[in-house]
Scaffold this active site. Structure first.
Site, PDB file in Angstrom:
ATOM      1  N   GLY A   1     -64.297 -30.941  90.216  1.00 40.39           N
ATOM      2  CA  GLY A   1     -64.370 -32.087  89.336  1.00 40.39           C
ATOM      3  C   GLY A   1     -64.130 -33.386  90.081  1.00 40.39           C
ATOM      4  O   GLY A   1     -63.391 -33.428  91.065  1.00 40.39           O
TER       5      GLY A   1
ATOM      6  N   SER B   1     -64.383 -32.056  85.704  1.00 39.29           N
ATOM      7  CA  SER B   1     -65.395 -31.098  85.268  1.00 39.29           C
ATOM      8  C   SER B   1     -65.020 -29.632  85.398  1.00 39.29           C
ATOM      9  O   SER B   1     -65.781 -28.771  84.960  1.00 39.29           O
ATOM     10  CB  SER B   1     -66.713 -31.341  86.008  1.00 39.29           C
ATOM     11  OG  SER B   1     -67.509 -32.219  85.261  1.00 39.29           O
TER      12      SER B   1
END
Length: 370
Positions: free
Chosen positions: A316, A75
């Site tokens: 992430g 992410s």
């Protein structure tokens, strides 16, 4: 998402696991602790001046993780995508507070879902109420998931088949679906692939030599890299380094290195990627549970430090890798990678392991890199 002792709940594919403990509540937080006590196979920490490694690059073999090996950035991709959107805002091609309908007419419809009521800003800030498609892509059967190719429209359809979680603007809730739509907006406005736009406007612009967007069907990590580990359906630990990242797309497809990630966040704060007006918009935050006490801007999180002040970053989580870190406005940079999601090897202590990763970042910022 809140971390729990169940590994399945840690895996918000291409997303982030929310911090469940403050830095002061974490155990001793050097890399050797993360490997020996929290059971991560390998860990790498990069600061503005030094790099450290612990553990091994591959289980059963003696070599340490490469100091700046490539990993799945998950992410962190969202911040790159948000930068492209904000560049297009600066160019007058996108309006932050325009409805998604302006750019994707008729596309965003569902039970309690209406693209005429959702703005571009809300996409970037996770305040849309859109369901998170990653809850429906079958991550519990990783061995089947790893070879599955998804078109972005398929990912959106997975989300739109479910009702809205709340109405736009009511609150913050992390949803990877928001960034699938952000990628679609970029492609509609520019007429070019989002991968090309991120590469041209961000990666090449600041010279990130080890960051790239994998091509269609590319399940590998190119060049030097550690192996990542996760769980098979039967609960056994397997090497999960190879997977088709298309389920992440604009929400989490990038591959990068710890040094490139820290360079990216520093360049962003230095104003090398956005005009001052758009960077200011990016840093306007709403309360979030992404990290303890954090706020979330437009693809960028504001994380308080135990020693005072804040750093800006993202992070992430993807099967095989967890990344955390960012930069401060005075130029400090920290990036950490561990080569399994917290709880992979010790599910009962997943929260503790995750807190250890977050705390290691805090310590590196606050106490230097000794």
């Amino acid at each position: 998402m809140k971390t729990t002792i169940k590994l399945a709940s840690l895996i918000v594919a291409f997303g982030v696991a929310a911090g469940a403990a403050t830095a002061s509540a974490a155990p001793p937080n050097d890399l050797e602790h993360l490997v020996k006590n929290e059971k991560f196979p390998g860990a790498v920490l990069v600061t503005q001046s030094t790099s450290y490694t612990a553990g091994v690059a591959r289980r059963g073999q003696p070599g340490k993780p490469p100091v700046n090996g490539r990993v799945r950035a998950a992410s962190n991709t969202k911040t790159f995508v948000a930068v492209v959107i904000l560049q297009l805002v600066a160019e007058g091609k996108i309006a932050l507070d325009a409805p998604v309908e302006t750019y994707l007419p008729g596309l965003v419809r569902g039970d309690g879902i209406d693209g005429r009521k959702i703005t571009v800003r809300q996409l970037l800030q996770h305040t849309t109420g859109l369901p998170n498609y990653t809850a429906y892509i079958g991550l519990e059967d990783f061995e089947a998931f790893r070879n599955r190719y998804y078109e972005p429209r398929q990912l959106l359809e997975l989300a739109l088949a479910h009702p809205a979680n709340f109405q736009p603007g009511e609150r913050w809730e992390y949803s990877n679906t928001n960034y699938i739509l952000a990628g679609m907006v970029i492609e509609r406005v520019t007429g070019r692939p989002v991968a090309e736009q991120v590469t041209k406007r961000v990666i090449d612009k600041i010279g990130l030599r080890d960051t790239y967007w994998p091509g269609v069907g590319d399940k590998t990590i190119r060049g030097q890299h550690p192996q990542g580990y996760g769980l098979a359906k039967d609960g056994s630990v397997i090497d999960v380094t190879s997977l088709d990242p298309s389920a992440g797309w604009a929400a989490g497809q990038l591959i990068s290195t710890p040094r490139d990630l820290s360079t990216f966040f520093a360049a962003l704060l230095d104003g090398r990627l956005l005009p001052a007006a758009q960077l200011s918009e990016m840093q306007k935050t709403v309360p979030s549970d992404m990290f303890p006490g954090s706020g979330y801007g437009l693809g960028l999180a504001r994380i308080p430090l135990s020693c005072g002040g804040v750093y800006w970053g993202h992070g992430g989580d993807i099967p095989g890798f967890e990344t955390r870190g960012g930069a401060t406005e005075d130029g400090r940079r920290v990036s950490i990678v561990v080569t399994a999601l917290p709880g992979t090897f010790d599910p009962a202590n997943a929260d503790r392991a995750h807190a250890g990763v977050v705390s290691t970042v805090d310590k590196a910022f606050c106490k230097g890199d000794k």
